[in-house]
Design a protein around this motif. Structure first.
Motif, PDB file in Angstrom:
ATOM      1  N   ASN A   1      66.172 -46.252  97.610  1.00  0.00           N
ATOM      2  CA  ASN A   1      65.319 -46.858  98.635  1.00  0.00           C
ATOM      3  C   ASN A   1      65.067 -45.941  99.820  1.00  0.00           C
ATOM      4  OD1 ASN A   1      64.643 -49.437  97.546  1.00  0.00           O
ATOM      5  ND2 ASN A   1      66.752 -50.104  97.917  1.00  0.00           N
ATOM      6  N   ASN A   2      65.763 -44.795  99.865  1.00  0.00           N
ATOM      7  CA  ASN A   2      65.565 -43.847 100.963  1.00  0.00           C
ATOM      8  C   ASN A   2      65.051 -42.501 100.476  1.00  0.00           C
ATOM      9  OD1 ASN A   2      66.676 -45.002 103.700  1.00  0.00           O
ATOM     10  ND2 ASN A   2      68.097 -45.692 102.119  1.00  0.00           N
ATOM     11  N   CYS A   3      64.528 -42.471  99.254  1.00  0.00           N
ATOM     12  CA  CYS A   3      64.045 -41.216  98.675  1.00  0.00           C
ATOM     13  C   CYS A   3      62.652 -40.824  99.150  1.00  0.00           C
ATOM     14  CB  CYS A   3      64.054 -41.319  97.152  1.00  0.00           C
ATOM     15  SG  CYS A   3      65.640 -40.911  96.414  1.00  0.00           S
ATOM     16  N   GLY A   4      61.928 -41.744  99.718  1.00  0.00           N
ATOM     17  CA  GLY A   4      60.581 -41.427 100.171  1.00  0.00           C
ATOM     18  C   GLY A   4      59.501 -42.032  99.313  1.00  0.00           C
ATOM     19  N   GLY A   5      59.893 -42.726  98.243  1.00  0.00           N
ATOM     20  CA  GLY A   5      58.908 -43.404  97.405  1.00  0.00           C
ATOM     21  C   GLY A   5      58.855 -44.881  97.732  1.00  0.00           C
ATOM     22  N   GLN A   6      58.708 -45.705  96.706  1.00  0.00           N
ATOM     23  CA  GLN A   6      58.703 -47.141  96.931  1.00  0.00           C
ATOM     24  C   GLN A   6      60.080 -47.615  97.384  1.00  0.00           C
ATOM     25  OE1 GLN A   6      57.230 -48.749  93.154  1.00  0.00           O
ATOM     26  NE2 GLN A   6      55.269 -49.136  94.135  1.00  0.00           N
ATOM     27  N   THR A   7      60.085 -48.723  98.094  1.00  0.00           N
ATOM     28  CA  THR A   7      61.337 -49.318  98.553  1.00  0.00           C
ATOM     29  C   THR A   7      61.429 -50.744  98.008  1.00  0.00           C
ATOM     30  OG1 THR A   7      60.291 -50.060 100.609  1.00  0.00           O
ATOM     31  CG2 THR A   7      61.382 -47.904 100.638  1.00  0.00           C
ATOM     32  N   GLY A   8      62.511 -51.421  98.350  1.00  0.00           N
ATOM     33  CA  GLY A   8      62.700 -52.796  97.901  1.00  0.00           C
ATOM     34  C   GLY A   8      63.451 -52.917  96.593  1.00  0.00           C
ATOM     35  N   TYR A   9      63.977 -51.785  96.074  1.00  0.00           N
ATOM     36  CA  TYR A   9      64.759 -51.844  94.838  1.00  0.00           C
ATOM     37  C   TYR A   9      66.092 -52.538  95.094  1.00  0.00           C
ATOM     38  CZ  TYR A   9      61.528 -48.544  92.668  1.00  0.00           C
ATOM     39  OH  TYR A   9      60.404 -47.943  92.151  1.00  0.00           O
ATOM     40  N   ARG A  10      66.551 -53.300  94.104  1.00  0.00           N
ATOM     41  CA  ARG A  10      67.780 -54.069  94.211  1.00  0.00           C
ATOM     42  C   ARG A  10      68.222 -54.470  92.816  1.00  0.00           C
ATOM     43  NH1 ARG A  10      65.919 -59.178  93.157  1.00  0.00           N
ATOM     44  NH2 ARG A  10      63.719 -59.598  93.634  1.00  0.00           N
ATOM     45  N   LEU A  11      69.373 -55.126  92.719  1.00  0.00           N
ATOM     46  CA  LEU A  11      69.747 -55.730  91.452  1.00  0.00           C
ATOM     47  C   LEU A  11      68.993 -57.050  91.300  1.00  0.00           C
ATOM     48  CD1 LEU A  11      73.632 -55.217  91.351  1.00  0.00           C
ATOM     49  CD2 LEU A  11      71.877 -53.926  90.124  1.00  0.00           C
ATOM     50  N   PRO A  12      68.657 -57.428  90.072  1.00  0.00           N
ATOM     51  CA  PRO A  12      68.041 -58.745  89.899  1.00  0.00           C
ATOM     52  C   PRO A  12      69.034 -59.843  90.217  1.00  0.00           C
ATOM     53  CG  PRO A  12      68.574 -57.774  87.770  1.00  0.00           C
ATOM     54  CD  PRO A  12      68.839 -56.715  88.795  1.00  0.00           C
ATOM     55  N   THR A  13      68.541 -60.984  90.635  1.00  0.00           N
ATOM     56  CA  THR A  13      69.418 -62.147  90.750  1.00  0.00           C
ATOM     57  C   THR A  13      69.717 -62.658  89.340  1.00  0.00           C
ATOM     58  OG1 THR A  13      67.687 -63.838  90.813  1.00  0.00           O
ATOM     59  CG2 THR A  13      68.227 -62.737  92.904  1.00  0.00           C
ATOM     60  N   GLU A  14      70.764 -63.471  89.222  1.00  0.00           N
ATOM     61  CA  GLU A  14      71.100 -63.984  87.898  1.00  0.00           C
ATOM     62  C   GLU A  14      69.960 -64.836  87.336  1.00  0.00           C
ATOM     63  OE1 GLU A  14      74.771 -66.110  85.482  1.00  0.00           O
ATOM     64  OE2 GLU A  14      74.687 -66.334  87.669  1.00  0.00           O
ATOM     65  N   ALA A  15      69.342 -65.635  88.199  1.00  0.00           N
ATOM     66  CA  ALA A  15      68.237 -66.478  87.735  1.00  0.00           C
ATOM     67  C   ALA A  15      67.041 -65.632  87.309  1.00  0.00           C
ATOM     68  CB  ALA A  15      67.834 -67.456  88.836  1.00  0.00           C
ATOM     69  N   GLU A  16      66.701 -64.595  88.081  1.00  0.00           N
ATOM     70  CA  GLU A  16      65.612 -63.707  87.691  1.00  0.00           C
ATOM     71  C   GLU A  16      65.901 -63.064  86.340  1.00  0.00           C
ATOM     72  OE1 GLU A  16      63.941 -62.072  92.021  1.00  0.00           O
ATOM     73  OE2 GLU A  16      65.585 -61.020  91.007  1.00  0.00           O
ATOM     74  N   TRP A  17      67.149 -62.640  86.170  1.00  0.00           N
ATOM     75  CA  TRP A  17      67.513 -61.970  84.915  1.00  0.00           C
ATOM     76  C   TRP A  17      67.283 -62.906  83.722  1.00  0.00           C
ATOM     77  CZ3 TRP A  17      69.956 -62.277  80.445  1.00  0.00           C
ATOM     78  CH2 TRP A  17      70.126 -61.110  79.706  1.00  0.00           C
ATOM     79  N   GLU A  18      67.769 -64.134  83.798  1.00  0.00           N
ATOM     80  CA  GLU A  18      67.622 -65.040  82.661  1.00  0.00           C
ATOM     81  C   GLU A  18      66.157 -65.414  82.432  1.00  0.00           C
ATOM     82  OE1 GLU A  18      69.058 -69.442  81.161  1.00  0.00           O
ATOM     83  OE2 GLU A  18      70.487 -68.228  82.306  1.00  0.00           O
ATOM     84  N   TYR A  19      65.425 -65.620  83.509  1.00  0.00           N
ATOM     85  CA  TYR A  19      63.994 -65.933  83.396  1.00  0.00           C
ATOM     86  C   TYR A  19      63.270 -64.817  82.652  1.00  0.00           C
ATOM     87  CZ  TYR A  19      59.296 -67.195  85.227  1.00  0.00           C
ATOM     88  OH  TYR A  19      57.976 -67.551  85.370  1.00  0.00           O
ATOM     89  N   ALA A  20      63.572 -63.553  83.030  1.00  0.00           N
ATOM     90  CA  ALA A  20      62.925 -62.407  82.397  1.00  0.00           C
ATOM     91  C   ALA A  20      63.398 -62.226  80.958  1.00  0.00           C
ATOM     92  CB  ALA A  20      63.198 -61.141  83.199  1.00  0.00           C
ATOM     93  N   ALA A  21      64.681 -62.482  80.712  1.00  0.00           N
ATOM     94  CA  ALA A  21      65.221 -62.324  79.360  1.00  0.00           C
ATOM     95  C   ALA A  21      64.610 -63.339  78.403  1.00  0.00           C
ATOM     96  CB  ALA A  21      66.741 -62.463  79.379  1.00  0.00           C
ATOM     97  N   ARG A  22      64.477 -64.563  78.851  1.00  0.00           N
ATOM     98  CA  ARG A  22      63.905 -65.603  77.991  1.00  0.00           C
ATOM     99  C   ARG A  22      62.427 -65.350  77.711  1.00  0.00           C
ATOM    100  NH1 ARG A  22      66.967 -69.837  76.819  1.00  0.00           N
ATOM    101  NH2 ARG A  22      68.856 -70.251  78.026  1.00  0.00           N
ATOM    102  N   ALA A  23      61.720 -64.822  78.695  1.00  0.00           N
ATOM    103  CA  ALA A  23      60.288 -64.518  78.521  1.00  0.00           C
ATOM    104  C   ALA A  23      59.524 -65.715  77.964  1.00  0.00           C
ATOM    105  CB  ALA A  23      60.107 -63.301  77.613  1.00  0.00           C
ATOM    106  N   GLY A  24      59.809 -66.885  78.511  1.00  0.00           N
ATOM    107  CA  GLY A  24      59.095 -68.093  78.117  1.00  0.00           C
ATOM    108  C   GLY A  24      59.732 -68.871  76.980  1.00  0.00           C
ATOM    109  N   THR A  25      60.829 -68.395  76.425  1.00  0.00           N
ATOM    110  CA  THR A  25      61.475 -69.087  75.304  1.00  0.00           C
ATOM    111  C   THR A  25      62.559 -70.038  75.809  1.00  0.00           C
ATOM    112  OG1 THR A  25      63.170 -67.373  74.992  1.00  0.00           O
ATOM    113  CG2 THR A  25      61.073 -67.090  73.829  1.00  0.00           C
ATOM    114  N   THR A  26      62.959 -70.962  74.941  1.00  0.00           N
ATOM    115  CA  THR A  26      64.054 -71.893  75.254  1.00  0.00           C
ATOM    116  C   THR A  26      65.149 -71.811  74.196  1.00  0.00           C
ATOM    117  OG1 THR A  26      62.906 -73.686  74.081  1.00  0.00           O
ATOM    118  CG2 THR A  26      62.509 -73.488  76.462  1.00  0.00           C
TER     119      THR A  26
END
Length: 343
Positions: free
Chosen positions: A191-216
């Protein structure tokens, strides 16, 4: 007479200004910054100086109109070169990334049901109760973070430890043997390299939402998963699925070696367990419903998701959760980045 003097004065003034004006209009201004900073800048093969170390500064140079070759070099990083056209009287800004690019996927906002149903095979109690979570848009890494990306941080002095690769190789294999705390060092550097900022670890909910990709279903691949679809210990069976293939590679594979899920994300199941931002809680009672990280609970343990090359199929389920101390690293543990748009 006075009119002649005025005309003479104006003529002299124009005459004196014309060479400078012509010089200005015959050149353009090139502004450069690099990720990371303090890289050697070359224009048409000639060294012109170093890019600033701070993302708040920029390297600027006037160049004659035409096509130019811009190159940035820094020890420990791959050089990057770009050909560009500089127009007279124009200003162009160029961003050059010497660190390996981290490819992000934009995830639209929406809602889903987090956790597993009570009748899901191999379900653990900490996967419930199921609850609805709604999100604002976010970005998540298309791939797990690689050794090449980690080693760029080490080379630039942003990360202290070079994790062991267990003799399996580095490059495009997922970085392993790192802790949650070391992941924070990497994020601070990035985040201090001079490019884009806002990088972080995903939240647990974001991770599962992305992993499922619309599936149940238990996996984004459906009710079952095979060793053709993910890197895991294929000597184990999963209830109701075909006989195991008995394929066990005993190590990580380069990121992107298996098909992506429906949202274009690779290795959400298997390869390495991935750290998320959240503290550990034994259930979802009281969990955030807005997709944010749950930073209350047992923060001496951090959540891991996705399963690994070492795990059986049940550990690869989209809802499966496990935990680790924030200072603990292991050959089965890596990470994936997230980013807040506009961060």
């Amino acid at each position: 007479m006075s009119q002649c003097l005025r005309f003479f004065s104006l003529t002299c003034l124009v005459s004196m200004l014309t060479p400078a004006a012509l010089a200005d209009t015959a050149q353009g201004l090139l502004a450069v910054f690099t990720m990371p900073g303090d890289a050697s800048i070359y224009v048409d093969g000639q060294r012109k100086g170093n890019s600033p170390a701070s993302q708040h500064e920029t390297f600027k140079i006037h160049l004659p109109e035409g096509e130019h070759t811009l190159r940035a070099e820094k020890d420990g990083f791959d050089a990057v070169e770009r050909t560009l056209f500089i127009g007279a009287g124009t200003e162009k800004t160029v961003k050059l990334s010497l660190a390996p690019e981290i490819e992000m996927v934009a995830i639209e906002g929406g809602c889903f049901i987090m956790g597993s149903a009570e009748d899901e095979n191999e379900r653990d109690r900490d996967e419930g109760p199921q609850h609805e979570v709604c999100f604002q848009p976010f970005e998540i890494g298309r791939y797990e973070l690689t050794f090449a990306q980690w080693d760029a941080c080490v080379a630039d002095g942003g990360c202290e430890k070079i994790p062991s690769d267990e003799g399996w190789g580095r490059g495009q294999r997922p970085v392993i043997n790192i802790s949650w705390q070391q992941a924070q060092e990497y994020l601070k550097w990035l985040n201090n390299c001079g490019g884009q900022t806002g990088y972080r670890l995903p939240t647990e909910a974001e991770w599962e939402y992305a992993a499922r990709a619309g599936t149940t279903t238990p996996f984004s691949t459906g009710e079952c998963i095979s060793t053709d679809q993910a890197n895991f210990d294929g000597t184990f069976e999963y209830a109701g699925c075909p006989e195991p293939t008995n394929l066990d590679l005993h190590q990580t594979q380069p990121v992107g070696s298996y098909p992506p899920n429906a949202w274009g994300l690779y290795d959400m199941h298997g390869n390495v367990n991935e750290f998320v931002a959240d503290c550990w809680n034994d259930s979802y009672h009281g969990a955030p419903e807005d997709g944010s990280a749950w930073l209350a609970g047992n923060c001496t343990r951090r959540v891991l998701r996705g399963g690994s090359w070492y795990g059986d199929p049940g550990y690869l389920r989209s809802a499966y959760r496990c935990r680790s101390g924030p200072a603990f690293g292991h050959r089965t543990i890596g990470l994936r980045l997230a980013r807040t748009p506009g961060g």
